[in-house]
Design a protein around this motif. Sequence first.
Motif, PDB file in Angstrom:
ATOM      1  N   ASP A 153       3.120   0.774  14.870  1.00 24.47           N
ATOM      2  CA  ASP A 153       1.746   1.059  14.449  1.00 24.47           C
ATOM      3  C   ASP A 153       1.688   2.441  13.803  1.00 24.47           C
ATOM      4  N   VAL A 154       1.358   2.472  12.514  1.00 25.85           N
ATOM      5  CA  VAL A 154       1.229   3.753  11.801  1.00 25.85           C
ATOM      6  C   VAL A 154      -0.246   4.070  11.538  1.00 25.85           C
ATOM      7  N   THR A 155      -1.142   3.213  12.024  1.00 24.98           N
ATOM      8  CA  THR A 155      -2.548   3.298  11.603  1.00 24.98           C
ATOM      9  C   THR A 155      -3.303   4.399  12.343  1.00 24.98           C
ATOM     10  N   ILE A 156      -4.366   4.846  11.716  1.00 28.08           N
ATOM     11  CA  ILE A 156      -5.159   5.948  12.263  1.00 28.08           C
ATOM     12  C   ILE A 156      -6.646   5.595  12.137  1.00 28.08           C
ATOM     13  N   PRO A 157      -7.383   5.680  13.245  1.00 29.87           N
ATOM     14  CA  PRO A 157      -8.818   5.381  13.165  1.00 29.87           C
ATOM     15  C   PRO A 157      -9.608   6.578  12.625  1.00 29.87           C
TER      16      PRO A 157
ATOM     17  N   ALA B  44       4.304   5.535  15.219  1.00 27.82           N
ATOM     18  CA  ALA B  44       5.207   6.390  14.424  1.00 27.82           C
ATOM     19  C   ALA B  44       4.627   6.720  13.047  1.00 27.82           C
ATOM     20  N   PHE B  45       5.152   7.775  12.464  1.00 31.90           N
ATOM     21  CA  PHE B  45       4.966   8.145  11.048  1.00 31.90           C
ATOM     22  C   PHE B  45       3.542   8.589  10.683  1.00 31.90           C
ATOM     23  N   HIS B  46       2.702   8.892  11.677  1.00 30.24           N
ATOM     24  CA  HIS B  46       1.316   9.264  11.370  1.00 30.24           C
ATOM     25  C   HIS B  46       1.226  10.541  10.543  1.00 30.24           C
ATOM     26  N   THR B  47       2.189  11.450  10.741  1.00 29.38           N
ATOM     27  CA  THR B  47       2.102  12.752  10.057  1.00 29.38           C
ATOM     28  C   THR B  47       3.000  12.807   8.824  1.00 29.38           C
ATOM     29  N   VAL B  48       3.487  11.636   8.400  1.00 18.70           N
ATOM     30  CA  VAL B  48       4.398  11.596   7.244  1.00 18.70           C
ATOM     31  C   VAL B  48       3.612  11.139   6.020  1.00 18.70           C
ATOM     32  N   SER B  49       3.719  11.910   4.944  1.00 19.51           N
ATOM     33  CA  SER B  49       2.883  11.649   3.773  1.00 19.51           C
ATOM     34  C   SER B  49       3.429  10.528   2.900  1.00 19.51           C
ATOM     35  N   ALA B  50       2.559   9.586   2.581  1.00 19.52           N
ATOM     36  CA  ALA B  50       2.939   8.506   1.670  1.00 19.52           C
ATOM     37  C   ALA B  50       3.277   9.064   0.293  1.00 19.52           C
TER      38      ALA B  50
ATOM     39  N   GLY C   1       0.826  -1.216   0.000  1.00 21.31           N
ATOM     40  CA  GLY C   1       0.000   0.000   0.000  1.00 21.31           C
ATOM     41  C   GLY C   1       0.848   1.249   0.000  1.00 21.31           C
ATOM     42  N   ASP C   2       0.191   2.392   0.056  1.00 23.29           N
ATOM     43  CA  ASP C   2       0.892   3.660  -0.145  1.00 23.29           C
ATOM     44  C   ASP C   2       1.965   3.925   0.910  1.00 23.29           C
ATOM     45  N   LEU C   3       1.581   3.941   2.181  1.00 28.19           N
ATOM     46  CA  LEU C   3       2.566   4.303   3.207  1.00 28.19           C
ATOM     47  C   LEU C   3       3.623   3.211   3.366  1.00 28.19           C
ATOM     48  N   GLY C   4       3.181   1.952   3.394  1.00 24.86           N
ATOM     49  CA  GLY C   4       4.128   0.849   3.565  1.00 24.86           C
ATOM     50  C   GLY C   4       5.134   0.795   2.425  1.00 24.86           C
ATOM     51  N   PHE C   5       4.648   0.984   1.202  1.00 21.59           N
ATOM     52  CA  PHE C   5       5.543   0.965   0.049  1.00 21.59           C
ATOM     53  C   PHE C   5       6.532   2.127   0.131  1.00 21.59           C
TER      54      PHE C   5
ATOM     55  N   LEU D 138       3.062  -2.172  10.905  1.00 20.41           N
ATOM     56  CA  LEU D 138       1.660  -2.506  10.623  1.00 20.41           C
ATOM     57  C   LEU D 138       1.081  -1.380   9.779  1.00 20.41           C
ATOM     58  N   ALA D 139       1.055  -1.588   8.450  1.00 18.46           N
ATOM     59  CA  ALA D 139       0.667  -0.505   7.543  1.00 18.46           C
ATOM     60  C   ALA D 139      -0.573  -0.892   6.732  1.00 18.46           C
ATOM     61  N   VAL D 140      -1.632  -1.214   7.453  1.00 18.09           N
ATOM     62  CA  VAL D 140      -2.894  -1.603   6.802  1.00 18.09           C
ATOM     63  C   VAL D 140      -3.974  -0.590   7.159  1.00 18.09           C
ATOM     64  N   PRO D 141      -5.065  -0.549   6.383  1.00 12.79           N
ATOM     65  CA  PRO D 141      -6.158   0.363   6.736  1.00 12.79           C
ATOM     66  C   PRO D 141      -6.741   0.004   8.104  1.00 12.79           C
ATOM     67  N   ASP D 142      -7.293   0.998   8.771  1.00  9.19           N
ATOM     68  CA  ASP D 142      -7.831   0.784  10.116  1.00  9.19           C
ATOM     69  C   ASP D 142      -8.850  -0.362  10.131  1.00  9.19           C
ATOM     70  N   ALA D 143      -9.650  -0.450   9.090  1.00  7.63           N
ATOM     71  CA  ALA D 143     -10.702  -1.473   9.064  1.00  7.63           C
ATOM     72  C   ALA D 143     -10.129  -2.887   9.026  1.00  7.63           C
TER      73      ALA D 143
HETATM   74  N1  LIG Z   1      -1.335   7.212   3.198  1.00  6.60           N
HETATM   75  C1  LIG Z   1      -0.732   8.053   4.054  1.00  6.60           C
HETATM   76  O1  LIG Z   1      -0.220   9.124   3.669  1.00  6.60           O
HETATM   77  C2  LIG Z   1      -0.662   7.690   5.520  1.00  6.60           C
HETATM   78  C3  LIG Z   1       0.090   8.491   6.379  1.00  6.60           C
HETATM   79  C4  LIG Z   1       0.176   8.136   7.724  1.00  6.60           C
HETATM   80  C5  LIG Z   1      -0.492   7.019   8.190  1.00  6.60           C
HETATM   81  N2  LIG Z   1      -1.253   6.269   7.347  1.00  6.60           N
HETATM   82  C6  LIG Z   1      -1.941   5.081   7.873  1.00  6.60           C
HETATM   83  O2  LIG Z   1      -1.223   3.965   7.391  1.00  6.60           O
HETATM   84  C7  LIG Z   1      -2.110   2.864   7.171  1.00  6.60           C
HETATM   85  C8  LIG Z   1      -1.925   2.403   5.731  1.00  6.60           C
HETATM   86  O3  LIG Z   1      -2.284   3.461   4.877  1.00  6.60           O
HETATM   87  P1  LIG Z   1      -2.199   3.307   3.290  1.00  6.60           P
HETATM   88  O4  LIG Z   1      -2.648   4.584   2.722  1.00  6.60           O
HETATM   89  O5  LIG Z   1      -0.861   2.769   2.912  1.00  6.60           O
HETATM   90  O6  LIG Z   1      -3.309   2.160   3.076  1.00  6.60           O
HETATM   91  P2  LIG Z   1      -3.705   1.347   1.779  1.00  6.60           P
HETATM   92  O7  LIG Z   1      -2.764   1.661   0.663  1.00  6.60           O
HETATM   93  O8  LIG Z   1      -5.175   1.561   1.546  1.00  6.60           O
HETATM   94  O9  LIG Z   1      -3.554  -0.173   2.268  1.00  6.60           O
HETATM   95  C9  LIG Z   1      -2.326  -0.737   2.641  1.00  6.60           C
HETATM   96  C10 LIG Z   1      -2.346  -2.230   2.378  1.00  6.60           C
HETATM   97  O10 LIG Z   1      -3.173  -2.895   3.331  1.00  6.60           O
HETATM   98  C11 LIG Z   1      -3.561  -4.148   2.793  1.00  6.60           C
HETATM   99  N3  LIG Z   1      -4.985  -4.393   3.086  1.00  6.60           N
HETATM  100  C12 LIG Z   1      -6.064  -3.722   2.604  1.00  6.60           C
HETATM  101  N4  LIG Z   1      -7.212  -4.266   3.086  1.00  6.60           N
HETATM  102  C13 LIG Z   1      -6.836  -5.294   3.878  1.00  6.60           C
HETATM  103  C14 LIG Z   1      -7.563  -6.244   4.648  1.00  6.60           C
HETATM  104  N5  LIG Z   1      -8.893  -6.241   4.702  1.00  6.60           N
HETATM  105  N6  LIG Z   1      -6.843  -7.162   5.342  1.00  6.60           N
HETATM  106  C15 LIG Z   1      -5.482  -7.189   5.307  1.00  6.60           C
HETATM  107  N7  LIG Z   1      -4.745  -6.306   4.585  1.00  6.60           N
HETATM  108  C16 LIG Z   1      -5.423  -5.373   3.892  1.00  6.60           C
HETATM  109  C17 LIG Z   1      -3.373  -4.074   1.283  1.00  6.60           C
HETATM  110  O11 LIG Z   1      -2.320  -4.987   0.951  1.00  6.60           O
HETATM  111  P3  LIG Z   1      -2.577  -6.393   0.201  1.00  6.60           P
HETATM  112  O12 LIG Z   1      -3.836  -6.252  -0.610  1.00  6.60           O
HETATM  113  O13 LIG Z   1      -1.364  -6.515  -0.630  1.00  6.60           O
HETATM  114  O14 LIG Z   1      -2.669  -7.391   1.300  1.00  6.60           O
HETATM  115  C18 LIG Z   1      -2.942  -2.638   1.039  1.00  6.60           C
HETATM  116  O15 LIG Z   1      -1.994  -2.524   0.012  1.00  6.60           O
HETATM  117  C19 LIG Z   1      -3.523   3.364   7.429  1.00  6.60           C
HETATM  118  O16 LIG Z   1      -3.948   2.927   8.687  1.00  6.60           O
HETATM  119  C20 LIG Z   1      -3.366   4.887   7.385  1.00  6.60           C
HETATM  120  O17 LIG Z   1      -4.288   5.537   8.255  1.00  6.60           O
HETATM  121  C21 LIG Z   1      -1.341   6.569   6.024  1.00  6.60           C
END
Ligand SMILES: NC(=O)c1ccc[n+]([C@@H]2O[C@H](COP(=O)([O-])OP(=O)(O)OC[C@H]3O[C@@H](n4cnc5c(N)ncnc54)[C@H](OP(=O)(O)O)[C@@H]3O)[C@@H](O)[C@H]2O)c1
Length: 214
Positions: free
Chosen positions: A95-99, A132-138, A10-14, A70-75
């Motif tokens: 944990d980078v996740t945000i509810p 960590a990393f909650h305020t860092v943009s993917a 996903g975006d942040l993890g990648f 742990l970089a998955v959506p809150d759900a």
């Molecule tokens: N985006 C940002 O700028 C940013 C910044 C700070 C914090 N965050 C937090 O970081 C977390 C990840 O954000 P993101 O934007 O990277 O999310 P994302 O791209 O929507 O999802 C990340 C990865 O989670 C996996 N995933 C999706 N649904 C799933 C499910 N039901 N069960 C298990 N794995 C699942 C998927 O990987 P696979 O399909 O390959 O398994 C997906 O590539 C979130 O909690 C977000 O609030 C994001």
Amino acid sequence: MNIVIVGGTGDLGFGLGYRWAKAGHQIVIGSRQKERAMEAAGRINEMTGTQNAKGLANEDAVLEGDIVVLAVPDAARAAVLELIKPLVQGKTVVDVTIPLRFNPLRYEAPEEGSNAQQTQAVLGEGVKVVAAFHTVSAAMLENPEKEVKGDALIMGSDEEAKNTLIGLADDIGLRGFDAGSLLNARTVEGLTPMIIGMNKRYKRGHIGIALTGI
Ligand SMILES: NC(=O)c1ccc[n+]([C@@H]2O[C@H](COP(=O)([O-])OP(=O)(O)OC[C@H]3O[C@@H](n4cnc5c(N)ncnc54)[C@H](OP(=O)(O)O)[C@@H]3O)[C@@H](O)[C@H]2O)c1
């Protein structure tokens, strides 16, 4: 150092994986589908000109390192925590996740106080949870054209684990700071709706935060 990123497709993890691989760390991208993880790791290797990334299914990936992001959506969080719980005992979980909740966009903390505190409660005291990393943009991390800038507020109760993450923030061009225990995670997780709103108002995709006087 081997860093595992659950949800690293996903975006942040990648973005984190790309930047850490570029800095010389060994990255294990985790996904529900091994093929997706391998594809993302291949892209990181191409972007960095290294072989620092590899991809595995989440449950295999977490066995490969002592730091698990742990970089998955809150759900998806609850189910992923149950999956990894027996596999991450003794390790550091970041944990980078945000509810976030929508309409209107807002932060809604779980009853433990924050996602990070809930993660600690679910995984148990045998796991060193760092927030960590909650305020860092993917969008900034993922884009090789963008210089990484901004401060990363790192929280946790295990000082060694927290210092490791501060170092990992510094390695990719952020400034990592010790922001105290997980009691503060609620404050930092809660900044995200404001930052998303500001990105919209200022037509940006990568607003972060920076401290002064430190
Ligand atoms: N985006 C940002 O700028 C940013 C910044 C700070 C914090 N965050 C937090 O970081 C977390 C990840 O954000 P993101 O934007 O990277 O999310 P994302 O791209 O929507 O999802 C990340 C990865 O989670 C996996 N995933 C999706 N649904 C799933 C499910 N039901 N069960 C298990 N794995 C699942 C998927 O990987 P696979 O399909 O390959 O398994 C997906 O590539 C979130 O909690 C977000 O609030 C994001």
